[in-house]
Scaffold this motif. Structure first.
Motif, mmCIF file in Angstrom:
data_model
loop_
_atom_site.group_PDB
_atom_site.id
_atom_site.type_symbol
_atom_site.label_atom_id
_atom_site.label_comp_id
_atom_site.label_asym_id
_atom_site.label_seq_id
_atom_site.Cartn_x
_atom_site.Cartn_y
_atom_site.Cartn_z
ATOM 1 N N GLY A 51 0.780 -1.233 0.000
ATOM 2 C CA GLY A 51 0.000 0.000 0.000
ATOM 3 C C GLY A 51 0.805 1.274 0.000
ATOM 4 O O GLY A 51 0.231 2.355 0.116
ATOM 5 N N LEU A 52 2.132 1.201 -0.144
ATOM 6 C CA LEU A 52 2.965 2.409 -0.202
ATOM 7 C C LEU A 52 2.870 2.956 -1.629
ATOM 8 O O LEU A 52 3.469 2.439 -2.558
ATOM 9 N N ILE A 53 2.091 4.000 -1.777
ATOM 10 C CA ILE A 53 1.755 4.533 -3.093
ATOM 11 C C ILE A 53 2.523 5.818 -3.374
ATOM 12 O O ILE A 53 2.670 6.670 -2.503
ATOM 13 N N ILE A 54 2.983 5.916 -4.608
ATOM 14 C CA ILE A 54 3.566 7.153 -5.113
ATOM 15 C C ILE A 54 2.557 7.752 -6.078
ATOM 16 O O ILE A 54 2.093 7.085 -7.010
ATOM 17 N N LEU A 55 2.203 8.998 -5.844
ATOM 18 C CA LEU A 55 1.346 9.735 -6.759
ATOM 19 C C LEU A 55 2.231 10.792 -7.412
ATOM 20 O O LEU A 55 2.712 11.700 -6.738
ATOM 21 N N ALA A 56 2.495 10.632 -8.712
ATOM 22 C CA ALA A 56 3.436 11.499 -9.422
ATOM 23 C C ALA A 56 2.752 12.261 -10.538
ATOM 24 O O ALA A 56 1.865 11.725 -11.212
ATOM 25 N N SER A 57 3.203 13.480 -10.740
ATOM 26 C CA SER A 57 2.697 14.252 -11.873
ATOM 27 C C SER A 57 3.283 13.668 -13.152
ATOM 28 O O SER A 57 4.401 13.164 -13.162
#
Length: 161
Positions: A51-57
């Protein structure tokens, strides 16, 4: 070019890891969890924590204030949608959010879940780095990676229905 070691042990050479991931040049373990016109969400490729999520542009920028108005709306909507899915389908009660502007790659936020085992490393933000290193060095085993992959699948389903 920078050399990056992924959580699966693979070494990649990239100018910008986020650009490589959001463009599809590098596929994160488990694939893309969800994406919009402006953002891309995936499991962190360096630390095998469920569940370690990266939200990147998708656009190569470094700072929050560089987002357009449309991107800002999309960002907060997607961030809250991911957080809700983390809670509902993975049972994640708490998340630490990290965003820094002196990164070597572009705008992204880390959504680091807090699990009971992590409290052995402390309860504050200072505990996160030791937690991440522990995960990288001790959790790249078949059992944990199956849990990570299963979490990716359920988050992907929840976020794309």
């Amino acid at each position: 070019m920078r050399e990056i070691i992924l959580s699966n042990g693979k070494v990649v050479q990239v100018e910008c890891l986020s650009c490589a991931l959001t463009s599809g040049e590098i596929m994160p373990d488990g694939g893309v969890i969800t994406e919009t016109k402006y953002f891309h969400a995936h499991q962190d490729v360096a630390y095998p924590i469920k569940g370690l999520i990266i939200l990147a542009s998708k656009r190569h920028i470094k700072c929050f204030d560089e987002l357009t108005e449309e991107e800002k709306i999309d960002y907060i909507y997607l961030l809250s949608k991911i957080r809700k899915a983390q809670r509902e389908v993975l049972g994640i009660e708490y998340v630490y959010y990290f965003y820094n502007e002196d990164t070597t790659h572009h705008f992204h936020i880390w959504m680091v879940p807090r699990y009971d085992w992590m409290y052995d490393f402390g309860r504050s933000v200072e505990s996160v780095r030791p937690v991440l290193l522990h995960a990288r060095n001790n959790m790249n085993n078949e059992e944990n990676m199956k849990e990570v992959m299963d979490a990716i699948k359920v988050l992907t389903i929840a976020l794309n229905n």
